[in-house]
Design a protein around this motif. Structure first.
Motif, short mmCIF file in Angstrom:
data_model
loop_
_atom_site.label_atom_id
_atom_site.label_comp_id
_atom_site.label_asym_id
_atom_site.label_seq_id
_atom_site.Cartn_x
_atom_site.Cartn_y
_atom_site.Cartn_z
N MET A 104 1.79 -4.28 -4.30
CA MET A 104 0.86 -3.15 -4.18
C MET A 104 1.01 -2.48 -2.82
O MET A 104 1.09 -1.24 -2.72
N LYS A 322 -6.79 -2.28 -3.98
CA LYS A 322 -5.41 -2.29 -4.44
C LYS A 322 -4.43 -2.19 -3.27
O LYS A 322 -3.34 -1.66 -3.42
N ASP A 324 -4.35 -0.35 -0.59
CA ASP A 324 -3.98 1.03 -0.31
C ASP A 324 -4.69 1.49 0.96
O ASP A 324 -5.89 1.77 0.93
#
Length: 430
Positions: A104, A322, A324
């Protein structure tokens, strides 16, 4: 020229640039590079940033959210639930879940992760062992730093200090700490002293979880001042990072100011973890609930280096995420009300330049000649729009090699007359 990126936006106030790369480093930035690259990308005017950095991630605890679901959402429950689960950790399962997080992170443009595996008698050294393996496995995709993190305390839990020494001998890069997880303020100070002693012995930086509470009524959650004084006294300026530090945000400005000034003087890095801290913080407040964040605005205004990170991914501490950095940066900007163009730029720095300072790679980091070519090219055409658009990462480069290519196709269909059939991936085919 080994590699040339054509027509990329690195500064909204300047023309589009070409970036030339040789041997994994940026060797030229110009409006037009005449040399032909062995490989080339036409960015088509898209914006670029230096690769994102996650300075605080727990890999071995990720994706545990459905194995023993939390019910109350408190910090105490998260510690209890995670303690039960980590006693059952198995190497292959840890590797599989850790890879999911790292994949990810890579796809989201992260080129360096500092992982904080627990080191204690409950799960032993499986978190460190797997992180060492993954550091080699992911070498071409990202850099992985490893913190020997004593989640269960040092004085409170027999054998932890020996395990930390073993973890450092195995390849851990950083000495961790969790001083609030001791039985008394005296033991909290002793925990901090031990961390500094171990770090000095091995010549390693320090990265501790500290002051993770809603207030400072319990002195174990008010250790930032002591750590700053210790940092100055031991000559460790610039080599200490602190994660959470949420109780500092509960102080009145006049109370917080001298602590913040000490943190600045000690050149201590603060890593705020908004997804976790806001989710867990302020749950006992029946009126005027606290946000549970460290005072980012006050720290930033005082000149303290502030960065942010995802912390946990889908477990009892943080049931979302996630990996990010743009998503976390967008969340942080909302929470601390950093919405002006200048403030949005500062948030981007917190996930890039400031985070690079936290993990000690500033000299080799950035979009400039001579720096390592760790670059993320975003599917947006203005650097200033990165936090607004949360765009796809069109290309990611690690040491001048493309590691990720993302293509997004989205179409508004209004009376097109076509048949749209869902594909296995969930997109549509017409």
């Amino acid at each position: 020229m080994e590699f040339v990126i054509r027509r990329v936006r690195i500064d909204d106030e300047r023309p589009l640039m070409d970036i030339g790369i040789e041997a994994g480093r940026i060797v030229e930035i110009a409006e037009a590079i005449p040399a032909i690259g062995g490989e080339e990308i036409d960015a088509g005017g898209r914006a670029a940033l230096p690769g994102f950095i996650e300075p605080h991630l727990h890999l071995e605890k990720a994706f545990l959210h459905r194995r023993l679901p939390a019910r109350s959402g408190t910090l105490e429950e998260a510690i209890r639930v995670t303690g039960i689960l980590k006693a059952k950790q198995e190497r292959e399962d840890v590797l599989e879940r850790s890879r999911r997080v790292l994949d990810m992170a890579v796809k989201n443009g992260t080129t360096l992760v500092r992982a904080h595996p627990d080191v204690d008698p409950i799960q032993g050294l499986v978190g460190v062992e797997t992180a060492v393996q993954l550091r080699d496995e992911y070498h071409d995709l990202l850099d992985l730093q490893i913190v020997a993190f004593p989640q269960e305390g040092i004085l409170k839990t027999a054998g932890v200090e020996d395990l930390m020494e073993e973890a450092l001998d195995m390849g851990a890069d950083v000495v961790g700490g969790c001083p609030y997880n001791e039985m008394s303020w005296d033991d909290t100070m002793a925990h901090i002293d031990r961390v500094f002693d171990i770090a000095a012995k091995h010549g390693r930086p320090i990265d501790m979880h500290v002051d993770f509470a809603d207030d400072t009524r319990d002195r174990r959650f008010a250790s930032a001042r002591y750590i700053a004084e210790k940092t100055i006294a031991t000559g460790y300026r610039g080599r200490v990072a602190l994660g959470h530090v949420t109780s500092l945000g509960a102080l009145e400005p006049d109370e917080a100011k001298p602590v913040i000034e000490l943190l600045r003087e000690a050149d201590i890095h603060i890593v705020t973890l908004p997804a976790t801290d806001v989710y867990l913080g302020g749950r006992g407040d029946t009126a005027k609930p606290r946000r549970g964040l460290t005072p980012v605005r006050a720290l930033h205004a005082a000149g303290v280096n502030v960065a942010y990170s995802s912390n946990n991914i889908r477990n009892a501490f943080t049931p979302f995420g996630k990996a990010d950095p743009l998503q976390i940066g967008n969340l942080l900007a909302h929470l601390v009300q950093f919405g002006t163009p200048e403030h949005q730029g500062e948030i981007l720095k917190m996930g890039t330049e400031n985070a690079a300072r936290v993990v000690g790679v500033s000299e080799d980091y950035g979009l400039a000649v001579g720096k390592q070519a760790d670059i993320v090219i975003l599917d947006t055409f203005s650097v200033a729009d990165a936090l607004l658009d949360l765009p796809a990462r069109s290309w990611v480069l690690k040491r001048g090699r493309v590691t990720v290519v993302t293509t997004v196709e989205s179409r508004i269909c209004r009376g097109c007359g076509r048949t749209h059939t869902p594909t296995a991936s969930g997109s549509t085919r017409s």
